[in-house]
Scaffold this motif. Structure first.
Motif, PDB file in Angstrom:
ATOM      1  N   CYS A  85       0.846  -1.193   0.000  1.00 46.61           N
ATOM      2  CA  CYS A  85       0.000   0.000   0.000  1.00 46.61           C
ATOM      3  C   CYS A  85       0.883   1.245   0.000  1.00 46.61           C
ATOM      4  CB  CYS A  85      -0.963  -0.029   1.174  1.00 46.61           C
ATOM      5  SG  CYS A  85      -0.247   0.437   2.767  1.00 46.61           S
ATOM      6  N   ARG A 100       1.454   3.377   2.323  1.00 45.43           N
ATOM      7  CA  ARG A 100       2.284   3.500   3.540  1.00 45.43           C
ATOM      8  C   ARG A 100       3.448   2.519   3.537  1.00 45.43           C
ATOM      9  NH1 ARG A 100       0.608   6.582   8.062  1.00 45.43           N
ATOM     10  NH2 ARG A 100      -1.610   7.057   8.005  1.00 45.43           N
ATOM     11  N   CYS A 101       3.321   1.406   2.832  1.00 45.23           N
ATOM     12  CA  CYS A 101       4.463   0.487   2.697  1.00 45.23           C
ATOM     13  C   CYS A 101       5.606   1.214   1.990  1.00 45.23           C
ATOM     14  CB  CYS A 101       4.093  -0.732   1.862  1.00 45.23           C
ATOM     15  SG  CYS A 101       2.971  -1.895   2.641  1.00 45.23           S
ATOM     16  N   CYS A 155       4.432  -2.076   8.129  1.00 44.35           N
ATOM     17  CA  CYS A 155       3.563  -0.989   7.644  1.00 44.35           C
ATOM     18  C   CYS A 155       2.460  -0.697   8.681  1.00 44.35           C
ATOM     19  CB  CYS A 155       2.932  -1.381   6.313  1.00 44.35           C
ATOM     20  SG  CYS A 155       1.670  -0.219   5.757  1.00 44.35           S
ATOM     21  N   CYS A 202      -1.048  -1.849   6.752  1.00 48.12           N
ATOM     22  CA  CYS A 202      -1.362  -3.222   6.350  1.00 48.12           C
ATOM     23  C   CYS A 202      -0.362  -4.236   6.884  1.00 48.12           C
ATOM     24  CB  CYS A 202      -1.437  -3.327   4.823  1.00 48.12           C
ATOM     25  SG  CYS A 202       0.163  -3.229   3.993  1.00 48.12           S
TER      26      CYS A 202
HETATM   27 ZN    ZN Z   1       1.074  -1.147   3.732  1.00 47.70          ZN
END
Ligand code: ZN
Length: 235
Positions: free
Chosen positions: A145, A147-148, A216, A219
């Motif tokens: 995602c 944020r990863c 993360c 996720c």
């Molecule tokens: Zn993520």
């Protein structure tokens, strides 16, 4: 897959959301939701291709609805003249199969990312600033995602929007069309999802296989395990 039964929500009907909604209606998607609280301004017209001078001062979602209805009468257009946020995310998102991130501020894109992960809604992130654009399709829990890739959320207003930094209208349209293409592809849950990065000044286009970050905050497995542990302690 019968696209007539598919419902896609476009959050932000601006430089990305206009071309994305046009492409999705043209492809035959049955229902499009348009979510945006803004009215059409003169400065929008050069890159937000659903609007013309006669729409100035009117809600973007209603002007876009009129235009899309004329061009593609078989696609149902629902309008949500509200700003996206924690207060309405769940109630609106749960009615749709897939979400398109057409927001302009990066910090809001993180909020959209987190709600899509929480509600397990596939979504397509995109962003454009000056000469650079990117598109990231995400299958929550299966692929990386936003944020990863960017673990630390920038402070509010740290990065300019495309309106503030300037962007070539045709470039943001190209990114919006690519976003729509990735959305249609995402509906079939393909195993190979890529982060697209374009730089029109350097004349480069790259596709990168994004790697999930186990830590993360949205996720990651660690957060999930912490949440499970906390839940177990409370039982
Ligand atoms: Zn993520």
């Amino acid at each position: 897959m019968n696209l007539k039964n598919i419902k896609i929500l476009i959050v932000g009907v601006g430089g990305l959301g206009c071309p994305a909604s046009l492409a999705l209606a043209e492809a035959g998607v049955g229902t499009l939701g348009l979510m945006d609280p803004d009215v059409v301004e003169l400065s929008n017209l050069h890159r937000q291709i659903l609007y013309s001078e006669e729409d100035l001062g009117q809600l973007k979602v209603e002007a876009a609805q009129r235009r899309l209805n004329r061009l593609f009468p078989e696609t149902k257009i629902k309008v949500i003249p509200e700003a996206f946020g924690a207060a309405n995310a769940e109630a609106v998102f749960e009615k749709y199969d897939l979400i398109i991130d057409g927001l302009d501020r990066l910090e809001k894109k993180f909020v959209l990312n987190d709600w899509c992960i929480k509600l397990e809604k596939p979504f397509v992130h995109a962003g454009v600033v000056k000469f650079e654009g990117q598109v990231l399709p995400v299958l929550p829990g299966q692929t990386a995602c936003l944020r990863c890739l960017i673990p630390k959320i920038p402070p509010p207003f740290a990065l300019p929007t495309c309106r503030e930094a300037g962007v070539l209208g045709s470039f943001s349209q190209a990114i919006g069309y690519l976003q729509a293409y990735e959305a249609l592809r995402l509906l079939n849950r393909p195993p190979d999802l890529f982060l697209w990065k374009w730089d029109i000044q350097k004349r480069t286009a790259r596709s990168i296989r994004p790697v999930r970050n186990p830590d993360c905050a949205a996720c990651g497995q660690k957060v999930f395990e912490e949440a499970v542990n906390q839940a177990e302690c409370q039982v």
